[in-house]
Design a protein around this motif. Structure first.
Motif, PDB file in Angstrom:
ATOM      1  N   GLY A  36     -42.285   5.113 -13.856  1.00 48.45           N
ATOM      2  CA  GLY A  36     -41.429   5.322 -15.027  1.00 48.45           C
ATOM      3  C   GLY A  36     -41.785   4.243 -16.036  1.00 48.45           C
ATOM      4  N   THR A  37     -40.809   3.384 -16.374  1.00 47.11           N
ATOM      5  CA  THR A  37     -41.125   2.320 -17.330  1.00 47.11           C
ATOM      6  C   THR A  37     -41.691   1.069 -16.638  1.00 47.11           C
ATOM      7  OG1 THR A  37     -38.850   1.534 -17.288  1.00 47.11           O
ATOM      8  CG2 THR A  37     -39.414   3.075 -19.030  1.00 47.11           C
ATOM      9  N   SER A  69     -27.792  -3.027 -16.600  1.00 50.05           N
ATOM     10  CA  SER A  69     -27.228  -3.720 -17.759  1.00 50.05           C
ATOM     11  C   SER A  69     -27.987  -3.373 -19.033  1.00 50.05           C
ATOM     12  CB  SER A  69     -27.258  -5.232 -17.544  1.00 50.05           C
ATOM     13  OG  SER A  69     -26.450  -5.557 -16.441  1.00 50.05           O
ATOM     14  N   MET A 120     -40.853  -4.596  -9.704  1.00 52.06           N
ATOM     15  CA  MET A 120     -41.771  -5.743  -9.705  1.00 52.06           C
ATOM     16  C   MET A 120     -42.463  -5.953  -8.373  1.00 52.06           C
ATOM     17  SD  MET A 120     -39.618  -8.572 -11.789  1.00 52.06           S
ATOM     18  CE  MET A 120     -39.217  -8.356 -13.521  1.00 52.06           C
ATOM     19  N   LEU A 132     -37.326 -11.385 -11.791  1.00 50.68           N
ATOM     20  CA  LEU A 132     -35.943 -11.231 -11.355  1.00 50.68           C
ATOM     21  C   LEU A 132     -35.894 -11.221  -9.840  1.00 50.68           C
ATOM     22  CD1 LEU A 132     -34.885  -8.442 -13.846  1.00 50.68           C
ATOM     23  CD2 LEU A 132     -34.056 -10.786 -13.826  1.00 50.68           C
ATOM     24  N   ASN A 183     -47.306   3.800  -2.236  1.00 47.96           N
ATOM     25  CA  ASN A 183     -47.480   2.701  -3.185  1.00 47.96           C
ATOM     26  C   ASN A 183     -47.589   1.384  -2.417  1.00 47.96           C
ATOM     27  OD1 ASN A 183     -44.729   1.668  -2.757  1.00 47.96           O
ATOM     28  ND2 ASN A 183     -44.049   3.460  -3.941  1.00 47.96           N
ATOM     29  N   GLY A 223     -41.688  12.225  -2.828  1.00 53.01           N
ATOM     30  CA  GLY A 223     -42.083  13.262  -3.765  1.00 53.01           C
ATOM     31  C   GLY A 223     -41.672  12.854  -5.159  1.00 53.01           C
ATOM     32  N   VAL A 224     -41.978  13.740  -6.109  1.00 53.58           N
ATOM     33  CA  VAL A 224     -41.654  13.430  -7.503  1.00 53.58           C
ATOM     34  C   VAL A 224     -40.270  13.987  -7.831  1.00 53.58           C
ATOM     35  CG1 VAL A 224     -42.394  13.635  -9.899  1.00 53.58           C
ATOM     36  CG2 VAL A 224     -44.091  13.737  -8.052  1.00 53.58           C
ATOM     37  N   TYR A 278     -37.622  -6.047  -6.547  1.00 51.87           N
ATOM     38  CA  TYR A 278     -38.349  -7.167  -7.132  1.00 51.87           C
ATOM     39  C   TYR A 278     -39.534  -7.607  -6.268  1.00 51.87           C
ATOM     40  CZ  TYR A 278     -34.424  -6.672 -10.269  1.00 51.87           C
ATOM     41  OH  TYR A 278     -33.514  -6.152 -11.151  1.00 51.87           O
ATOM     42  N   SER A 283     -34.870   6.146  -7.851  1.00 53.31           N
ATOM     43  CA  SER A 283     -35.704   5.722  -6.735  1.00 53.31           C
ATOM     44  C   SER A 283     -35.406   4.299  -6.294  1.00 53.31           C
ATOM     45  CB  SER A 283     -37.183   5.866  -7.098  1.00 53.31           C
ATOM     46  OG  SER A 283     -37.473   7.228  -7.283  1.00 53.31           O
ATOM     47  N   ALA A 284     -34.779   3.499  -7.188  1.00 52.05           N
ATOM     48  CA  ALA A 284     -34.376   2.156  -6.784  1.00 52.05           C
ATOM     49  C   ALA A 284     -32.892   2.147  -6.412  1.00 52.05           C
ATOM     50  CB  ALA A 284     -34.639   1.167  -7.908  1.00 52.05           C
ATOM     51  N   ARG A 296     -22.496  -9.678 -10.546  1.00 59.06           N
ATOM     52  CA  ARG A 296     -21.779  -8.410 -10.697  1.00 59.06           C
ATOM     53  C   ARG A 296     -21.113  -8.023  -9.381  1.00 59.06           C
ATOM     54  NH1 ARG A 296     -26.698  -5.238 -13.472  1.00 59.06           N
ATOM     55  NH2 ARG A 296     -27.710  -6.434 -11.829  1.00 59.06           N
TER      56      ARG A 296
HETATM   57  C1  FAD Z   1     -35.036  -6.792 -17.090  1.00 61.54           C
HETATM   58  C2  FAD Z   1     -34.626  -5.965 -15.947  1.00 61.54           C
HETATM   59  C3  FAD Z   1     -33.295  -5.723 -15.764  1.00 61.54           C
HETATM   60  C4  FAD Z   1     -32.892  -4.975 -14.685  1.00 61.54           C
HETATM   61  N1  FAD Z   1     -31.571  -4.770 -14.530  1.00 61.54           N
HETATM   62  C5  FAD Z   1     -31.149  -4.095 -13.452  1.00 61.54           C
HETATM   63  C6  FAD Z   1     -29.781  -3.865 -13.229  1.00 61.54           C
HETATM   64  O1  FAD Z   1     -28.943  -4.282 -14.017  1.00 61.54           O
HETATM   65  N2  FAD Z   1     -29.406  -3.180 -12.117  1.00 61.54           N
HETATM   66  C7  FAD Z   1     -30.339  -2.688 -11.241  1.00 61.54           C
HETATM   67  O2  FAD Z   1     -29.943  -2.076 -10.270  1.00 61.54           O
HETATM   68  N3  FAD Z   1     -31.633  -2.859 -11.445  1.00 61.54           N
HETATM   69  C8  FAD Z   1     -32.064  -3.558 -12.515  1.00 61.54           C
HETATM   70  N4  FAD Z   1     -33.395  -3.729 -12.701  1.00 61.54           N
HETATM   71  C9  FAD Z   1     -34.357  -3.088 -11.790  1.00 61.54           C
HETATM   72  C10 FAD Z   1     -34.690  -1.689 -12.299  1.00 61.54           C
HETATM   73  O3  FAD Z   1     -33.527  -0.957 -12.440  1.00 61.54           O
HETATM   74  C11 FAD Z   1     -35.591  -0.948 -11.339  1.00 61.54           C
HETATM   75  O4  FAD Z   1     -36.796  -1.653 -11.202  1.00 61.54           O
HETATM   76  C12 FAD Z   1     -35.892   0.465 -11.779  1.00 61.54           C
HETATM   77  O5  FAD Z   1     -36.623   1.100 -10.770  1.00 61.54           O
HETATM   78  C13 FAD Z   1     -36.673   0.469 -13.069  1.00 61.54           C
HETATM   79  O6  FAD Z   1     -36.837   1.766 -13.549  1.00 61.54           O
HETATM   80  P1  FAD Z   1     -38.254   2.191 -14.129  1.00 61.54           P
HETATM   81  O7  FAD Z   1     -38.089   3.436 -14.912  1.00 61.54           O
HETATM   82  O8  FAD Z   1     -38.911   1.061 -14.784  1.00 61.54           O
HETATM   83  O9  FAD Z   1     -38.976   2.524 -12.740  1.00 61.54           O
HETATM   84  P2  FAD Z   1     -40.431   2.148 -12.268  1.00 61.54           P
HETATM   85  O10 FAD Z   1     -40.517   0.682 -12.064  1.00 61.54           O
HETATM   86  O11 FAD Z   1     -41.440   2.784 -13.128  1.00 61.54           O
HETATM   87  O12 FAD Z   1     -40.407   2.841 -10.840  1.00 61.54           O
HETATM   88  C14 FAD Z   1     -39.549   2.351  -9.840  1.00 61.54           C
HETATM   89  C15 FAD Z   1     -39.697   3.209  -8.582  1.00 61.54           C
HETATM   90  O13 FAD Z   1     -39.274   4.510  -8.868  1.00 61.54           O
HETATM   91  C16 FAD Z   1     -40.263   5.440  -8.534  1.00 61.54           C
HETATM   92  N5  FAD Z   1     -40.158   6.526  -9.481  1.00 61.54           N
HETATM   93  C17 FAD Z   1     -40.151   6.454 -10.839  1.00 61.54           C
HETATM   94  N6  FAD Z   1     -39.998   7.671 -11.364  1.00 61.54           N
HETATM   95  C18 FAD Z   1     -39.923   8.531 -10.327  1.00 61.54           C
HETATM   96  C19 FAD Z   1     -39.770   9.944 -10.234  1.00 61.54           C
HETATM   97  N7  FAD Z   1     -39.650  10.697 -11.326  1.00 61.54           N
HETATM   98  N8  FAD Z   1     -39.734  10.496  -9.012  1.00 61.54           N
HETATM   99  C20 FAD Z   1     -39.846   9.740  -7.904  1.00 61.54           C
HETATM  100  N9  FAD Z   1     -39.986   8.410  -7.927  1.00 61.54           N
HETATM  101  C21 FAD Z   1     -40.005   7.806  -9.139  1.00 61.54           C
HETATM  102  C22 FAD Z   1     -41.551   4.694  -8.604  1.00 61.54           C
HETATM  103  O14 FAD Z   1     -42.525   5.261  -7.778  1.00 61.54           O
HETATM  104  C23 FAD Z   1     -41.121   3.333  -8.103  1.00 61.54           C
HETATM  105  O15 FAD Z   1     -41.140   3.318  -6.712  1.00 61.54           O
HETATM  106  C24 FAD Z   1     -33.838  -4.459 -13.773  1.00 61.54           C
HETATM  107  C25 FAD Z   1     -35.168  -4.720 -13.966  1.00 61.54           C
HETATM  108  C26 FAD Z   1     -35.585  -5.460 -15.034  1.00 61.54           C
HETATM  109  C27 FAD Z   1     -37.024  -5.741 -15.205  1.00 61.54           C
END
Ligand code: FAD
Lengths: 489, 192
Positions: free
Chosen positions: A79-80, A141, A84, A347, A474, A204-205, A440, A152-153, A381
């Motif tokens: 995704g984005t 947040s 980490m 983080l 992964n 899966g996706v 992380y 997924s997280a 939190r």
């Molecule tokens: C600055 C910052 C603040 C954050 N704050 C919080 C917070 O307040 N609370 C919290 O819980 N987390 C927080 N996080 C962690 C963040 O929510 C997770 O890392 C989340 O997964 C990020 O989403 P992303 O779109 O970047 O996913 P990615 O990092 O791109 O992907 C994360 C996981 O999801 C999987 N994935 C993505 N899209 C799909 C899909 N369509 N189908 C199946 N699997 C998929 C990927 O394979 C990977 O395993 C924070 C992270 C950062 C860097």
């Protein structure tokens, strides 16, 4: 150079030699491993992936998955990329980038649900539901993450009455390794539902999700200063109060009251009509200033003190201010636009039972005095108990969730040290009945992972069933998830 | 004598424009290349510094050599040498290799820069309107370096960095070929 003839000959000779060198270079290049470098916002882990495929439709995703399978390559999903720990890439894999698969498909005002494609972000959803007086139930947040990455997280946020995201999910639609598209919910394929949400993209996706919404409301913000000793009780009280809409606390990292002083901001329900606060979704305010102060905080101890006292002043002036839930759930600023060549903002998050909060903070302080880390800030939190996901981090009781933002140089020596310290911090949390967040850096030992997430066997079982050929893979799963614990490739 | 010199100057200008274009389209992307193989701003600084410092040490020597052997031969070696080095950039996999390439680039760059200036001086020596000629020459160079950077910015979106190095290399080869048209008699008096 003598005459026309000579020069012509020289030119021809040069061209011939050049052609030879060029073909040698091209040949050598084609023998090099192909692919592109992939990393995430933390930039401490990376891998050379085969290619990145931008997904714009379910067909795109299916085609890419089947092609990768035919080529014998693994599939990673991104995704984005704000995780980490290597969750979005793998050596030689095909990476599906879901960010362009981002339409909001339906908002059901009556049922209070939204159905969106997995690449949509919370910001997209907020824009779609804000005019209807609706609001997201659970989100981070900040609002820049994709729905797929958040699912997924199995993320969590500031609403103390809401569990992790899985609690607000009606159903998801998933593309599986065999190319079929199926629905997973609590009724249909519950084992897939439990494993895929919080399963970091290895089953899966996720193509679409239907999420529950709640009412947008007007909150009044109240900030109080307190010591970390009195905090757990006050925090629990606030979290359990039906008046509390959102709740967030901070622990000081200023050297003069390091991990001692705190403040807690409660967003209390007012019952006022939405019109009494500014309903328009606000844009970030004072970004440059906040960024500047944040930069000082990152670099200097006096910056941390300055920022702490500025925040105190800010809260006093904002005391009693009215804000809508939707606006309170928008970011103050995207600090992560931080692109230092040598340092990263990293983080980490630890979940500890409230009764052991004080002991954890004391332990953390002692550890950080012994081995200093540049901890820029710490937020706290409230996480209600929820064990729905196979990899739950609050399965047994309510917990305080402490997020450490650490600025670290990405040199091998510094990262090795961070790994060692992280293992100690995880050990500390575990010794107090707590755990850590998987999103992380992948620094936990395999034993620590298995101790904190006994449900990994359930994820592994679902993987055997839905992805027997281990197509979705992964770095993170390679290290922790696979049954051999990193053995199989 | 005069028309000879004028046409020589024109070919030098064409050749050096190609040179500017060839090295200019990749220049903004050195940093990407260095990042790709794991370096940061510091490594970028070192790589660029090595290039300049190495050429600093060699300028005097190449200047003297060009007095002895003529400007165009050295200019030729300079541009073809760089064309060859550009073929190696896509193969570099470590910072050390990039540093080595930058040092070699510094050597060929010194040849090119010093001899270009000397040749320009030769070809305008004792001519009326010398400043104007040099001004016109410099206009071309400046124009092409601008075009190169802009074109590079557009092309990098469509092609890989490696391809940009190959394209740059081909232009450097062409720069040398154009140099072959410089009439030796035009420069002989001064260079020989
Ligand atoms: C600055 C910052 C603040 C954050 N704050 C919080 C917070 O307040 N609370 C919290 O819980 N987390 C927080 N996080 C962690 C963040 O929510 C997770 O890392 C989340 O997964 C990020 O989403 P992303 O779109 O970047 O996913 P990615 O990092 O791109 O992907 C994360 C996981 O999801 C999987 N994935 C993505 N899209 C799909 C899909 N369509 N189908 C199946 N699997 C998929 C990927 O394979 C990977 O395993 C924070 C992270 C950062 C860097």
């Amino acid at each position: 150079m003598k005459g026309r003839r000579g020069r012509l000959r020289l030119a021809l000779a040069a061209c011939a030699v050049y052609a030879l060198l060029l073909s040698l270079s091209l040949h050598a290049r084609s023998a090099q491993p192909r692919g592109e470098q992939a990393t995430d916002v933390g930039r401490v882990v990376s891998a050379r992936v085969d290619r990145t495929v931008t997904v714009r439709s379910a067909d795109d995703a299916r085609r890419a998955v089947l092609e990768a399978a035919a080529e014998g390559r693994k599939v990673s999903i991104a995704g984005t990329r704000h995780s980490m720990g290597g969750q979005t890439f793998y050596e030689g894999a095909v990476v599906l980038d879901l960010k362009r698969y981002d339409r909001i498909l339906a908002v059901d005002e009556q049922a209070r649900t939204v159905t969106a494609q997995a690449g949509a972000t919370w910001a997209d959803i907020q824009e779609a539901v804000n005019p209807l007086g609706l609001s997201v139930r659970v989100m981070q947040s900040q609002n820049l993450f994709t729905i797929g990455g958040s699912l997924s997280a199995n993320i969590h946020g500031r609403d103390p009455s809401e569990g992790p995201l899985i609690a607000a999910v009606r159903s998801i639609r998933m593309l599986l390794a065999d190319g079929s598209i199926v629905t997973a919910s609590r009724e249909e394929r519950p084992e897939l539902f439990r494993a895929a949400i919080g399963g970091f993209g290895v089953l899966g996706v996720i193509l679409e999700a239907t999420l529950e919404l709640t009412a947008d409301e007007v909150y009044e913000s109240r900030t109080s200063l307190l010591s970390y000793r009195e905090f757990p009780q006050r925090f629990e009280q606030a979290a359990r109060s039906p008046d509390t809409g959102l709740l967030i606390a901070r622990l000081s990292t200023a050297p003069e009251h390091f991990l001692e002083r705190m403040y807690m901001t409660e967003f209390r329900r007012t019952g006022l009509p939405l019109a009494s606060a500014d309903r328009e979704l606000k844009q970030d305010r004072a970004v440059e200033l906040t960024r500047f102060v944040f930069g000082l905080q990152r670099k200097h101890d006096w910056g941390k003190s300055l920022s702490w006292s500025l925040q105190e002043r800010l809260f006093r002036s904002e005391q009693g201010g009215l804000v809508t839930r939707n606006n309170a759930m928008r970011p103050e600023s995207d600090f992560l636009d931080y692109r230092d060549a040598q340092h990263s903002d990293l983080l980490q998050e630890y979940f500890v039972p409230l009764s052991r909060y004080e002991a954890f903070v004391d332990g953390l302080r002692a550890l950080l005095r012994e081995e200093p880390l540049n901890v820029v800030n710490i937020t706290v939190r409230y996480m209600p108990q929820n064990g729905e996901s196979a990899l739950s981090y609050t399965a047994s009781e309510d917990r305080a969730a402490l997020v450490l933002l650490i600025n670290e140089k990405r040199s091998a020596a510094r990262l090795e040290r961070l790994e060692r310290l992280t293992q100690r911090m995880i050990g500390l949390a575990q010794s107090l009945g707590g755990t850590y967040y998987l999103t992380y850096q992948p620094y936990a030992t395999l034993e620590q992972f298995r101790r904190s997430y006994p449900g990994w066997t359930e994820l592994a079982a679902a993987k055997r069933r839905y992805d027997p050929g281990s197509l979705f893979w992964n770095d993170w799963y390679g290290k922790y998830g696979s049954e051999e614990g990193g053995g199989r490739r | 004598m005069k028309p000879m010199k004028r046409s020589a100057l024109r070919w030098v200008m064409l050749s050096q424009n190609a040179m500017t274009l060839g090295s200019g389209i990749v220049f903004p992307f050195y940093l990407i290349q260095i990042k790709e193989i794991g370096g940061g701003f510091a490594e970028y600084g070192i790589a660029y510094g090595l290039f300049t410092i190495c050429s600093a040490f060699l300028n005097g020597w190449f200047g003297r050599s060009s007095d002895r052997f003529g400007r165009t031969p050295l200019l030729l070696i300079g541009s073809w040498g760089m064309a060859g080095l550009f073929l190696l950039f896509p193969l570099a996999t470590s910072i050390a290799q990039v540093y080595a390439l930058q040092i070699a680039m510094g050597a060929f760059g010194a040849m090119q820069r010093t001899c270009e200036k000397a040749l320009l001086a030769d070809l305008t020596d004792g001519e009326p309107g010398r400043g104007e000629k040099i001004g016109r020459y410099q206009t071309g160079i400046a124009l092409f370096s601008g075009i190169a950077v802009i074109a590079g910015g557009f092309l990098i979106d469509y092609f890989t960095l490696d391809l940009m190095f190959y394209a740059g290399s081909a232009l450097l080869l062409a720069s040398g070929l154009l140099l072959l048209r410089v009439d030796e008699r035009g420069e002989e008096g001064q260079a020989g």
